[in-house]
Enzyme design. Structure first.
Site, PDB file in Angstrom:
ATOM      1  NE  ARG A  20     -11.669  27.352  82.011  1.00  0.00           N
ATOM      2  CZ  ARG A  20     -12.531  28.168  82.619  1.00  0.00           C
ATOM      3  NH1 ARG A  20     -12.576  28.212  83.929  1.00  0.00           N
ATOM      4  NH2 ARG A  20     -13.346  28.924  81.922  1.00  0.00           N
ATOM      5  CE  LYS A  27     -17.660  25.929  77.702  1.00  0.00           C
ATOM      6  NZ  LYS A  27     -17.198  26.826  78.775  1.00  0.00           N
ATOM      7  CE1 TYR A 357     -26.116  -4.101  63.503  1.00  0.00           C
ATOM      8  CE2 TYR A 357     -24.344  -5.236  64.641  1.00  0.00           C
ATOM      9  CZ  TYR A 357     -24.772  -4.303  63.717  1.00  0.00           C
ATOM     10  OH  TYR A 357     -23.863  -3.579  62.996  1.00  0.00           O
TER      11      TYR A 357
HETATM   12  C1  UD1 Z   1     -19.162  35.543  81.501  1.00  0.00           C
HETATM   13  C2  UD1 Z   1     -19.460  36.988  81.907  1.00  0.00           C
HETATM   14  C3  UD1 Z   1     -19.463  37.080  83.425  1.00  0.00           C
HETATM   15  C4  UD1 Z   1     -20.454  36.119  84.007  1.00  0.00           C
HETATM   16  C5  UD1 Z   1     -20.217  34.704  83.502  1.00  0.00           C
HETATM   17  C6  UD1 Z   1     -21.355  33.814  83.894  1.00  0.00           C
HETATM   18  C7  UD1 Z   1     -18.528  38.425  80.147  1.00  0.00           C
HETATM   19  C8  UD1 Z   1     -17.416  39.307  79.782  1.00  0.00           C
HETATM   20  N1  UD1 Z   1     -18.455  37.869  81.357  1.00  0.00           N
HETATM   21  O1  UD1 Z   1     -17.857  35.228  81.938  1.00  0.00           O
HETATM   22  O2  UD1 Z   1     -19.790  38.398  83.830  1.00  0.00           O
HETATM   23  O3  UD1 Z   1     -20.394  36.145  85.418  1.00  0.00           O
HETATM   24  O4  UD1 Z   1     -20.150  34.681  82.044  1.00  0.00           O
HETATM   25  O5  UD1 Z   1     -21.087  32.473  83.586  1.00  0.00           O
HETATM   26  O6  UD1 Z   1     -19.451  38.252  79.379  1.00  0.00           O
HETATM   27  N2  UD1 Z   1     -18.287  33.123  73.922  1.00  0.00           N
HETATM   28  C9  UD1 Z   1     -18.421  33.303  72.575  1.00  0.00           C
HETATM   29  N3  UD1 Z   1     -17.525  34.108  71.945  1.00  0.00           N
HETATM   30  C10 UD1 Z   1     -16.523  34.749  72.590  1.00  0.00           C
HETATM   31  C11 UD1 Z   1     -16.394  34.557  73.975  1.00  0.00           C
HETATM   32  C12 UD1 Z   1     -17.300  33.742  74.627  1.00  0.00           C
HETATM   33  O7  UD1 Z   1     -19.319  32.751  71.949  1.00  0.00           O
HETATM   34  O8  UD1 Z   1     -15.762  35.456  71.932  1.00  0.00           O
HETATM   35  C13 UD1 Z   1     -19.267  32.264  74.620  1.00  0.00           C
HETATM   36  C14 UD1 Z   1     -18.647  31.057  75.282  1.00  0.00           C
HETATM   37  O9  UD1 Z   1     -18.707  29.945  74.387  1.00  0.00           O
HETATM   38  C15 UD1 Z   1     -19.549  30.844  76.489  1.00  0.00           C
HETATM   39  C16 UD1 Z   1     -20.083  32.233  76.798  1.00  0.00           C
HETATM   40  O10 UD1 Z   1     -19.853  33.026  75.643  1.00  0.00           O
HETATM   41  O11 UD1 Z   1     -20.639  29.998  76.189  1.00  0.00           O
HETATM   42  C17 UD1 Z   1     -19.420  32.880  78.018  1.00  0.00           C
HETATM   43  O12 UD1 Z   1     -18.042  33.006  77.779  1.00  0.00           O
HETATM   44  P1  UD1 Z   1     -16.968  32.698  78.887  1.00  0.00           P
HETATM   45  O13 UD1 Z   1     -15.630  32.957  78.327  1.00  0.00           O
HETATM   46  O14 UD1 Z   1     -17.239  31.366  79.488  1.00  0.00           O
HETATM   47  O15 UD1 Z   1     -17.307  33.870  79.926  1.00  0.00           O
HETATM   48  P2  UD1 Z   1     -17.034  33.885  81.471  1.00  0.00           P
HETATM   49  O16 UD1 Z   1     -15.596  34.188  81.710  1.00  0.00           O
HETATM   50  O17 UD1 Z   1     -17.590  32.684  82.091  1.00  0.00           O
HETATM   51 CA    CA Z   2     -18.314  30.451  81.379  1.00  0.00          CA
END
Ligand code: UD1
Ligand code: CA
Length: 426
Positions: A20, A27, A357
């Site tokens: 996004r 990001k 500079y």
């Molecule tokens: C996640 C939580 C949700 C919580 C929210 C809070 C899960 C399944 N859900 O959802 O319960 O309310 O955060 O903000 O955990 N990432 C990885 N590898 C992956 C997937 C994600 O490193 O395979 C990292 C992303 O870069 C990010 C973080 O994990 O920094 C969270 O992932 P994101 O997809 O943003 O989770 P949310 O849908 O926000």
């Molecule tokens: Ca998130």
């Protein structure tokens, strides 16, 4: 960080793509006040040992982390947060018997105080697994905290998997966890991806712990702002605004006057003392120190590594970078000062440029102005130059050589007057 942080290793999940953001930059490398989101998260961790899970944009993220004294783990495919955590396990010593603090790389507003309290809570409760939660008026999009008949947390349900009833729960998962390495990590392999997103959810660790007779606990924080996650450019702007407002509020609490906080930008890395006034539309980025009794702005730009002594005036359209200014010096209008040491009671006239500079050699040079120096308007100081005490530079001078104390420096062409010149043209 103190209490209990010694036996804690942080795992920062930062492998996600950040679709996004619509950007070629990963990001977590998007910046607020010149520091990536991930950098702010690392700052909040203080001296806690950390493992960063990288994936999308790995090369760039790892290049950023090179001098940060952290370990990295690679998640080749982004299969979910549970999978991301298991990728980090390879970087944790086998005999580790402490806690893992899990947090996300896209939450730049989290503070060291909150993490410290969370660690203290977790240790006091002797909890195998603690989740940081918060109550939101609009919990849409977040994982919901489901509690049993005794009020104990029993599972987390993601938005996309919620029943209508669960969707009404206001307590949400912030995505920050503390888990006992020995007890909880073995359960990661039991996480399945049979959910609406086909991902290995870390959130499933809660119900798995319960199934194994381990009682998770929930630590509810009031200030939800701290766990605000950045997912879009709109969120990035919102996080910038919150971080700025938070720092300006801190400065005002300690006695700095900020006339218009909504139109003033001060990096949290800049320290300002009480009784200094910051007028509207200043942009103060990176690390600077401004002593008390100064007047900054309106419309001044401090770019970093500046130390401003007591009672100085830095006025409109003045840009400063890498400059030390001793007390009671005025740089009041339309001036660029880069790479300089300026004494006290110096007056820099309007439109002065420190030419620091050399664009051919790409070198930057420094200039030194002793106490009491006076620079006339529209002068250029071609670095490196050194001006002795009370030296006086006449307006319009291009200073290319150093000058002794009490000298007059002038490079002005003599003024000519051609009488009746206008009439002779007619
Ligand atoms: C996640 C939580 C949700 C919580 C929210 C809070 C899960 C399944 N859900 O959802 O319960 O309310 O955060 O903000 O955990 N990432 C990885 N590898 C992956 C997937 C994600 O490193 O395979 C990292 C992303 O870069 C990010 C973080 O994990 O920094 C969270 O992932 P994101 O997809 O943003 O989770 P949310 O849908 O926000
Ligand atoms: Ca998130």
């Amino acid at each position: 960080m103190n209490t209990g942080s010694k036996n804690t290793i942080a795992v920062v999940l930062a492998a996600g793509k950040g679709t996004r953001m619509k950007s070629s930059t990963p990001k977590v490398l998007h910046e607020i006040f010149n520091i990536p989101l991930l950098g702010w998260v690392l700052k909040s961790l203080g001296d806690i040992e950390s493992v960063i899970v990288t994936g999308s944009g790995r090369e760039l993220v790892e290049a950023y982390l090179e001098d940060k004294n952290v370990k990295t783990a690679y998640q080749a495919e982004q299969l979910g947060t549970g999978h991301a955590l298991s990728c980090a396990v390879s970087q944790i010593p086998d005999d580790f018997s402490g806690n893992i603090l899990v947090l996300c790389g896209d939450t730049p507003l989290i503070t060291n105080e909150t993490l410290t309290s969370f660690i203290k809570y977790h240790n006091r409760e002797e909890s195998p697994l603690s989740v940081m939660t918060s109550i939101l008026d609009n919990p849409y999009g977040y994982g919901r905290i489901v509690r049993d008949g005794f009020g104990c947390i029993s599972k987390i349900v993601e938005q996309k998997d919620c029943t209508q009833e669960q969707a009404e729960i206001n307590e949400i998962n912030t995505g920050v966890y503390l888990l006992n390495y020995k007890l909880i990590v073995p359960l990661l392999s039991e996480i399945k991806n049979n959910n609406n997103q086909g991902e290995y959810y870390l959130t499933d660790i809660i119900s798995l712990a319960v199934k194994h007779g381990l009682k998770p606990s929930a630590y509810c924080i009031k200030n939800f702002e701290e766990v605000f996650g950045v997912n879009s450019k709109q969120d990035l702007a919102a996080a910038f605004k919150i971080m700025n407002a938070r720092h300006i509020d801190y400065l005002m609490t300690k006695g700095v006057t900020v006339c218009d906080p909504n139109n003033t930008y001060i990096s949290p890395e800049t320290e300002i003392e009480a009784d200094t006034i910051v007028l509207p539309s200043c942009y103060i980025e990176n690390k600077n120190y401004i002593a008390s009794g100064c007047k900054i702005g309106p419309m001044a730009h401090l770019r970093g590594n500046c130390t401003i002594g007591e009672g100085c005036k830095i006025g409109n359209f003045v840009e400063l970078k890498n400059a030390t200014v001793k007390p009671h010096t005025n740089i009041a209008h339309l001036t660029y000062v880069g790479d300089a040491e300026i004494g006290s009671n110096v007056n820099i006239g309007a439109g002065t440029i420190f030419a620091n500079y050399n664009s051919v050699t790409k070198e930057k040079k420094k200039s030194y102005l002793a106490d009491g120096v006076s620079i006339g308007s529209n002068s250029v100081l071609v670095a490196p130059v050194e001006l002795g005490e009370n030296a006086f530079v006449a307006a319009g001078t291009v200073v290319t050589k150093s000058a002794e104390e009490n000298s007059l420096v002038i490079t002005r062409a003599p003024q000519k007057e051609i009488k009746n010149w206008i009439r002779s043209k007619k």
